[in-house]
Design a protein around this motif. Structure first.
Motif: not given
Length: 171
Positions: A114-120
């Motif tokens: 799955l695509p990955q997401v983050m706040i950074g």
């Protein structure tokens, strides 16, 4: 980071993890938008890890969470939220965070990634792991956020909707 170990996070006492998160991010961390993104869900054990130093003390963790991007038509697109990546203040800059991120990414299934997401930090997470804010400009979150810090990566992040609301994955 020599003689350190990366182990599954579920092998660590949850109280120790909470203490580490408080030290790394302060107890007010629970008010952050990232917490709203994963509210009511459990972290993914297969993608979440702990870093132990040479004395086998907990010095860092990474948790990954199931989230979804709901497009304007109401369709939900599953993603994996990376974070928090937490390292004790006195152990930062020693490679623990990088090792934790690398372990979580290596644990992704190549057959159903799955695509990955983050706040950074886009520059840091882009340089080492290909995260970018290029695909997230039309996304919204359930609280305040810096659009430049909302990052995504994956085999083909361009297939994700250009607009949508990111939130917890709930069946």
């Amino acid at each position: 980071m020599s003689d350190a170990a990366i182990i599954p996070l579920d092998a660590i006492d949850p109280a120790l993890v909470e203490d580490l998160l408080d030290r790394a991010f302060e107890p007010e961390r629970r008010q952050r938008t990232a917490y709203k993104l994963r509210e009511g869900t459990d972290w993914l054990p297969a993608l979440s890890f702990a870093a132990l130093d040479a004395e086998q003390h907990l010095v860092g963790t990474i948790q990954c969470w199931p989230v979804a991007l709901t497009d304007p038509a109401g369709r939900r697109h599953p993603l994996i939220l990376f974070g928090p990546v937490a390292v004790l203040p006195e152990a930062q800059g020693m490679g623990y965070g990088k090792a934790l991120m690398t372990a979580a990414i290596a644990a992704l299934s190549p057959k159903a990634q799955l695509p990955q997401v983050m706040i950074g930090d886009g520059e840091y997470y882009g340089r080492f792991w290909g995260f970018s804010s290029d695909y997230t400009g039309g996304w919204t979150l359930p609280g305040p956020w810096d659009p430049a810090r909302l990052l995504a990566r994956g085999a083909s992040p361009a297939v994700l909707p250009k607009e949508g609301m990111l939130g917890p994955w709930r069946n």
